[in-house]
Design a protein around this motif. Structure first.
Motif, PDB file in Angstrom:
ATOM      1  N   ALA A 169     -11.818  21.954   4.617  1.00 39.48           N
ATOM      2  CA  ALA A 169     -11.939  20.923   5.346  1.00 39.48           C
ATOM      3  C   ALA A 169     -10.959  19.652   4.864  1.00 39.48           C
ATOM      4  N   GLY A 170     -10.399  18.856   5.642  1.00 37.25           N
ATOM      5  CA  GLY A 170      -9.569  17.853   5.239  1.00 37.25           C
ATOM      6  C   GLY A 170      -9.034  17.061   6.554  1.00 37.25           C
ATOM      7  N   THR A 171      -7.901  16.416   6.191  1.00 33.27           N
ATOM      8  CA  THR A 171      -7.332  15.764   7.224  1.00 33.27           C
ATOM      9  C   THR A 171      -5.711  16.206   7.384  1.00 33.27           C
ATOM     10  N   VAL A 172      -5.200  16.253   8.475  1.00 33.85           N
ATOM     11  CA  VAL A 172      -3.759  16.627   8.563  1.00 33.85           C
ATOM     12  C   VAL A 172      -2.937  15.689   7.937  1.00 33.85           C
ATOM     13  N   LEU A 173      -2.311  16.134   7.043  1.00 34.97           N
ATOM     14  CA  LEU A 173      -1.441  15.012   6.631  1.00 34.97           C
ATOM     15  C   LEU A 173       0.133  14.995   7.115  1.00 34.97           C
ATOM     16  N   GLU A 181      13.915  25.875  10.468  1.00 31.79           N
ATOM     17  CA  GLU A 181      12.594  26.307   9.716  1.00 31.79           C
ATOM     18  C   GLU A 181      11.578  26.420  10.637  1.00 31.79           C
ATOM     19  N   PRO A 182      10.727  27.408  10.428  1.00 30.83           N
ATOM     20  CA  PRO A 182       9.300  27.655  10.936  1.00 30.83           C
ATOM     21  C   PRO A 182       8.502  26.174  11.099  1.00 30.83           C
ATOM     22  N   ALA A 183       7.762  26.203  11.988  1.00 30.00           N
ATOM     23  CA  ALA A 183       6.811  25.025  11.963  1.00 30.00           C
ATOM     24  C   ALA A 183       5.950  24.860  10.798  1.00 30.00           C
ATOM     25  N   SER A 184       5.600  23.718  10.605  1.00 25.26           N
ATOM     26  CA  SER A 184       4.490  23.662   9.308  1.00 25.26           C
ATOM     27  C   SER A 184       3.391  22.588   9.463  1.00 25.26           C
ATOM     28  N   VAL A 203       1.968  24.722  17.008  1.00 31.35           N
ATOM     29  CA  VAL A 203       1.113  24.064  16.246  1.00 31.35           C
ATOM     30  C   VAL A 203      -0.178  23.303  17.233  1.00 31.35           C
ATOM     31  N   LYS A 204      -1.424  23.675  16.742  1.00 32.56           N
ATOM     32  CA  LYS A 204      -2.412  23.385  17.602  1.00 32.56           C
ATOM     33  C   LYS A 204      -3.179  22.201  16.989  1.00 32.56           C
ATOM     34  N   VAL A 205      -2.596  21.621  16.227  1.00 32.32           N
ATOM     35  CA  VAL A 205      -3.298  20.210  15.380  1.00 32.32           C
ATOM     36  C   VAL A 205      -2.134  19.214  15.639  1.00 32.32           C
ATOM     37  N   THR A 206      -2.807  17.932  15.483  1.00 34.46           N
ATOM     38  CA  THR A 206      -1.763  16.705  15.132  1.00 34.46           C
ATOM     39  C   THR A 206      -2.140  15.952  14.233  1.00 34.46           C
ATOM     40  N   ALA A 207      -1.213  15.354  13.438  1.00 29.57           N
ATOM     41  CA  ALA A 207      -1.175  14.680  12.226  1.00 29.57           C
ATOM     42  C   ALA A 207      -2.259  13.413  12.119  1.00 29.57           C
ATOM     43  N   GLY A 208      -3.045  13.383  11.367  1.00 32.60           N
ATOM     44  CA  GLY A 208      -4.256  12.251  11.127  1.00 32.60           C
ATOM     45  C   GLY A 208      -5.385  13.003  11.528  1.00 32.60           C
ATOM     46  N   SER A 209      -5.463  14.006  12.140  1.00 29.50           N
ATOM     47  CA  SER A 209      -6.616  14.827  12.741  1.00 29.50           C
ATOM     48  C   SER A 209      -7.748  15.240  11.604  1.00 29.50           C
ATOM     49  N   SER A 210      -8.979  15.145  11.865  1.00 30.90           N
ATOM     50  CA  SER A 210      -9.807  15.867  10.676  1.00 30.90           C
ATOM     51  C   SER A 210      -9.978  17.215  11.131  1.00 30.90           C
TER      52      SER A 210
END
Length: 248
Positions: A169-173, A181-184, A203-210
């Motif tokens: 668990a964490g936060t998307v940094l 380069e591939p996505a990261s 990518v299925k998530v966005t920066a800042g999301s939990s």
């Protein structure tokens, strides 16, 4: 009746004779009444002085006794204060010892909590939702994903229709879309732990999301089966295989 005899008053004459040529002489006549008065006054003065001296001595003795009693009381009080001081010093020493023990206990508890936090925040999960294998790297003709050696990155090959998942668990940094380069995706797990996932998929998530552990980051298809996975702690990269808990 015989004639009354009159008592003759006695007087005294003091004569001072000089041995000089002129033979000067001086006489002083002293009446006995005056002499008696002077003697009486002197006697009274002597008696008063004696009484006064006696009173002074008596007062001095009383004060001396009072001072001696006060000194004795003060000495007793001083002894009592010394005993009280010794008792207080022992109590302070005991309190300091207890405080030191408490500080040690608190420090141990803090270390335990920190260790628990590290354990909780450590990304131990497997980065693929299904079965996967570690890619053998080093072949010159390999056109697939190459590991970043400085990151101690491990390349996994996942099965189609599975997902690349967050290992903790964490936060998307940070999210970087695919280009040369591939996505990261980088996830901050707290306590200094950061995990990074590289994949050629969407990518299925966005920066800042939990993020929860096991949440999908990429969906694996025919063209993005390879996953580059790395972990760092306070900026220092770790071997992921030493951290991942593989449940068979």
């Amino acid at each position: 009746m015989g004639a009354k005899r009159h008592k003759r008053k006695v007087g005294y004459t003091i004569m001072i004779v000089s041995d000089s040529v002129e033979k000067n002489q001086k006489k002083f006549h002293i009446n006995t009444g005056i002499l008696s008065i002077v003697a009486f006054v002197l006697l009274v003065a002597v008696i008063c002085y004696a009484e006064y001296t006696t009173i002074l001595m008596h007062g001095a003795m009383e004060r001396s006794e009072t001072y001696a009693s006060q000194i004795a009381d003060l000495q007793k009080e001083n002894e009592g204060l010394k005993l009280e001081k010794e008792t207080l010093e022992k109590q302070v020493a005991n309190l300091n010892q207890s405080l030191n023990q408490k500080e040690v206990q608190v420090q141990m508890q803090e270390e335990t909590l920190q260790a628990a936090a590290q354990e909780e925040n450590m990304p131990k999960g497997f980065p693929v939702s299904g079965a996967a294998q570690i890619k053998e790297t080093g072949a010159e003709d390999d056109a697939g994903l190459r590991p970043k050696e400085e990151w101690k990155e491990t390349i996994f090959i996942g099965a189609v229709a599975t997902n690349v998942t967050a290992t903790g668990a964490g936060t998307v940094l940070e999210v970087k879309e695919a280009g040369e380069e591939p996505a990261s995706v980088s996830i901050d797990h707290g306590n200094g732990y950061v995990s990074t996932y590289r994949n050629a998929g969407e990518v299925k998530v966005t920066a800042g999301s939990s993020i929860k552990q096991g949440e999908a980051l990429f969906e694996i298809g025919e063209n993005n089966t390879e996953l580059g996975y790395s972990i760092s702690k306070d900026g220092n990269y770790l071997d992921p295989m030493e951290i991942i808990e593989i449940k068979g």
